[in-house]
Design an enzyme around this catalytic site. Sequence first.
Site, PDB file in Angstrom:
ATOM      1  CG  ASP A  30      -2.176   0.864   0.962  1.00 15.19           C
ATOM      2  OD1 ASP A  30      -3.265   0.299   0.764  1.00 15.19           O
ATOM      3  OD2 ASP A  30      -2.042   2.115   0.923  1.00 15.19           O
ATOM      4  CE  LYS A 206     -18.695  -5.625  -6.526  1.00 14.52           C
ATOM      5  NZ  LYS A 206     -18.962  -6.274  -5.253  1.00 14.52           N
ATOM      6  CG  LEU A 252     -37.083  -8.161  -0.242  1.00 13.47           C
ATOM      7  CD1 LEU A 252     -38.156  -9.237  -0.391  1.00 13.47           C
ATOM      8  CD2 LEU A 252     -37.407  -6.997  -1.177  1.00 13.47           C
ATOM      9  N   GLY A 255     -35.657   0.848   4.875  1.00 13.60           N
ATOM     10  CA  GLY A 255     -34.805   1.661   5.745  1.00 13.60           C
ATOM     11  C   GLY A 255     -34.591   3.049   5.182  1.00 13.60           C
ATOM     12  CB  CYS A 262     -19.946  -1.142  -2.876  1.00  7.57           C
ATOM     13  SG  CYS A 262     -18.294  -1.704  -2.412  1.00  7.57           S
ATOM     14  CE  LYS A 323     -21.869  -3.910   5.424  1.00  6.40           C
ATOM     15  NZ  LYS A 323     -21.998  -5.022   4.515  1.00  6.40           N
TER      16      LYS A 323
HETATM   17  N1  LIG Z   1     -15.306  -2.279   0.602  1.00  5.73           N
HETATM   18  C1  LIG Z   1     -16.067  -3.260   0.162  1.00  5.73           C
HETATM   19  O1  LIG Z   1     -16.930  -3.767   0.872  1.00  5.73           O
HETATM   20  C2  LIG Z   1     -15.898  -3.768  -1.250  1.00  5.73           C
HETATM   21  C3  LIG Z   1     -16.523  -4.968  -1.617  1.00  5.73           C
HETATM   22  C4  LIG Z   1     -16.355  -5.442  -2.904  1.00  5.73           C
HETATM   23  C5  LIG Z   1     -15.586  -4.715  -3.818  1.00  5.73           C
HETATM   24  N2  LIG Z   1     -15.009  -3.543  -3.447  1.00  5.73           N
HETATM   25  C6  LIG Z   1     -14.194  -2.832  -4.428  1.00  5.73           C
HETATM   26  O2  LIG Z   1     -12.833  -3.084  -4.139  1.00  5.73           O
HETATM   27  C7  LIG Z   1     -12.031  -1.929  -4.423  1.00  5.73           C
HETATM   28  C8  LIG Z   1     -11.280  -1.494  -3.186  1.00  5.73           C
HETATM   29  O3  LIG Z   1     -12.213  -1.095  -2.210  1.00  5.73           O
HETATM   30  P1  LIG Z   1     -11.807  -0.856  -0.675  1.00  5.73           P
HETATM   31  O4  LIG Z   1     -13.059  -0.556   0.054  1.00  5.73           O
HETATM   32  O5  LIG Z   1     -10.925  -1.964  -0.223  1.00  5.73           O
HETATM   33  O6  LIG Z   1     -10.919   0.490  -0.842  1.00  5.73           O
HETATM   34  P2  LIG Z   1     -10.093   1.252   0.249  1.00  5.73           P
HETATM   35  O7  LIG Z   1     -10.212   2.685  -0.060  1.00  5.73           O
HETATM   36  O8  LIG Z   1     -10.434   0.761   1.630  1.00  5.73           O
HETATM   37  O9  LIG Z   1      -8.577   0.784  -0.026  1.00  5.73           O
HETATM   38  C9  LIG Z   1      -7.856   1.079  -1.166  1.00  5.73           C
HETATM   39  C10 LIG Z   1      -6.375   1.085  -0.783  1.00  5.73           C
HETATM   40  O10 LIG Z   1      -5.589   1.190  -1.963  1.00  5.73           O
HETATM   41  C11 LIG Z   1      -4.433   1.956  -1.659  1.00  5.73           C
HETATM   42  N3  LIG Z   1      -3.804   2.398  -2.915  1.00  5.73           N
HETATM   43  C12 LIG Z   1      -4.285   3.283  -3.836  1.00  5.73           C
HETATM   44  N4  LIG Z   1      -3.426   3.370  -4.864  1.00  5.73           N
HETATM   45  C13 LIG Z   1      -2.394   2.522  -4.602  1.00  5.73           C
HETATM   46  C14 LIG Z   1      -1.211   2.136  -5.305  1.00  5.73           C
HETATM   47  N5  LIG Z   1      -0.915   2.645  -6.498  1.00  5.73           N
HETATM   48  N6  LIG Z   1      -0.382   1.247  -4.739  1.00  5.73           N
HETATM   49  C15 LIG Z   1      -0.675   0.722  -3.527  1.00  5.73           C
HETATM   50  N7  LIG Z   1      -1.782   1.023  -2.817  1.00  5.73           N
HETATM   51  C16 LIG Z   1      -2.629   1.902  -3.362  1.00  5.73           C
HETATM   52  C17 LIG Z   1      -4.967   3.062  -0.778  1.00  5.73           C
HETATM   53  O11 LIG Z   1      -3.940   3.664  -0.016  1.00  5.73           O
HETATM   54  C18 LIG Z   1      -5.970   2.276   0.082  1.00  5.73           C
HETATM   55  O12 LIG Z   1      -5.357   1.787   1.279  1.00  5.73           O
HETATM   56  C19 LIG Z   1     -13.011  -0.875  -4.963  1.00  5.73           C
HETATM   57  O13 LIG Z   1     -13.035  -0.959  -6.351  1.00  5.73           O
HETATM   58  C20 LIG Z   1     -14.338  -1.333  -4.389  1.00  5.73           C
HETATM   59  O14 LIG Z   1     -15.425  -0.917  -5.182  1.00  5.73           O
HETATM   60  C21 LIG Z   1     -15.145  -3.063  -2.177  1.00  5.73           C
END
Ligand SMILES: NC(=O)c1ccc[n+]([C@@H]2O[C@H](COP(=O)([O-])OP(=O)(O)OC[C@H]3O[C@@H](n4cnc5c(N)ncnc54)[C@H](O)[C@@H]3O)[C@@H](O)[C@H]2O)c1
Length: 435
Positions: A30, A206, A252, A255, A262, A323
């Site tokens: 990260d 997705k 369902l 709320g 997302c 949530k």
């Molecule tokens: N949060 C969820 O519940 C969930 C569920 C399914 C899918 N997603 C998808 O997954 C993806 C990530 O979501 P998230 O909630 O984990 O995001 P997040 O914001 O919690 O985490 C993203 C991380 O990526 C890091 N980052 C950004 N650019 C970087 C780089 N070049 N190199 C290294 N690290 C880098 C950021 O510092 C951050 O820590 C999104 O596309 C989201 O839509 C999220």
Amino acid sequence: MRIAIIGTGYVGLVSGACFADFGHDVVCVDKNKEKIVTLQQGLIPIYESGLSDIIAANSKAGRLSFTTDSSAVGQAQVVFIAVGTPASNNGGHADLSFVYAAAREVAAHLNGFTVIVTKSTVPVGTGDEVERIIREERPDADFEVASNPEFLREGAAIRDFKLPDRIIVGAESERARKVLSEVYRPLYLNAAPLLFTSRRTAELTKYAANAFLATKITFINEIADLCEKVGADVQEVARGVGLDNRIGTKFLHAGPGFGGSCFPKDTTALVTMGQDHEAPMRIVEAVVAINDQRKRAMARKVVCALGGSVRGKTIAVLGLTFKPNTDDIREAPSFVLTRTLMEMGARVRVFDPAGMENARAVLNGVGYTESAYDCAQDADALVIVTEWEQFRALDLARLHRAMRQPVIVDLRNIYRRDEATRHGFCYVGIGKGGR
Ligand SMILES: NC(=O)c1ccc[n+]([C@@H]2O[C@H](COP(=O)([O-])OP(=O)(O)OC[C@H]3O[C@@H](n4cnc5c(N)ncnc54)[C@H](O)[C@@H]3O)[C@@H](O)[C@H]2O)c1
């Protein structure tokens, strides 16, 4: 297998920890130095039940490590890109700048055959662009780009990752499919279906899944509004509808409107994708608009419960996260509600079991309190916005003594009206028409 994860947020961290738990060697990368230092110290930057034990066990076993150095990718056979794809300011399109920057960094360090997998939620065609970028940066590299969208839910992320309903792998070559089969082998031995599709199909799957779930929520929210007008009970309607196996009972619950990291961004991204490709997503367009209006409408519900004005009144808001069982406050309905009430002249006090620290960074002008009872002290109305377990069995007699006016606005229907009125409360739920 040796796996690198780029982006150690909710998805990257949970995926990395679970892959290590399957026995793979995982390095999580990260850019955020503070986050990596926290993880290296054995602390967890997010609230997710069960995650810290898995991270501790696998770090100790030497299968899981954390770094800011993207050259770690050079050791990996599979690289997952799990960076954020927030809504951009550009008309609702997903902001892909983090994905493309990650692709460039990965390209610089590729070493031997590597499968690069987008786990982030990305619009159709992003895999093509990632492939183009890597090819441009490293014409010599031996690689494949695949799509493996993630379906985990915050608050149940470990369970969802380890016992998924399905795993979608979008790949264009047998080589990539073989590698990803190996990555997920421990899971499909447990009978989780592994669905192979084209890369574009996986990317769209997705968005289609999230938009469908958001539509289900919005549908029942509108039915709730009708219930209030015609004297019906939305919880009974939802049960009657959901017991039909073709429909199902999940998503369902009426709320205050959906929020989170997302659904809001993914529904708007699907709408813009449809517009870009001349295939309008009219149902999803309506879902987005209805949901936006609904969040503000919840403030009007509080105004009505207090007889037409909240000016000078104190409102206690229970629940800030979008949530329960997460500290994630992104796009949470509580924020629109709170800000709207303050614009209308109310004083707002808030409490959340896990989201207070994140909220403090973005929500000013409210009173942060220590507990549900502290929050309710001298309040004119108590509004339940997030259905945390600890809000489900509050001592109503104690609340009644604490509050200035005994009014509960329950936006999650976690109390029964007769129970609340027995304790002397005026009770307003969602979709509870009639007596
Ligand atoms: N949060 C969820 O519940 C969930 C569920 C399914 C899918 N997603 C998808 O997954 C993806 C990530 O979501 P998230 O909630 O984990 O995001 P997040 O914001 O919690 O985490 C993203 C991380 O990526 C890091 N980052 C950004 N650019 C970087 C780089 N070049 N190199 C290294 N690290 C880098 C950021 O510092 C951050 O820590 C999104 O596309 C989201 O839509 C999220």
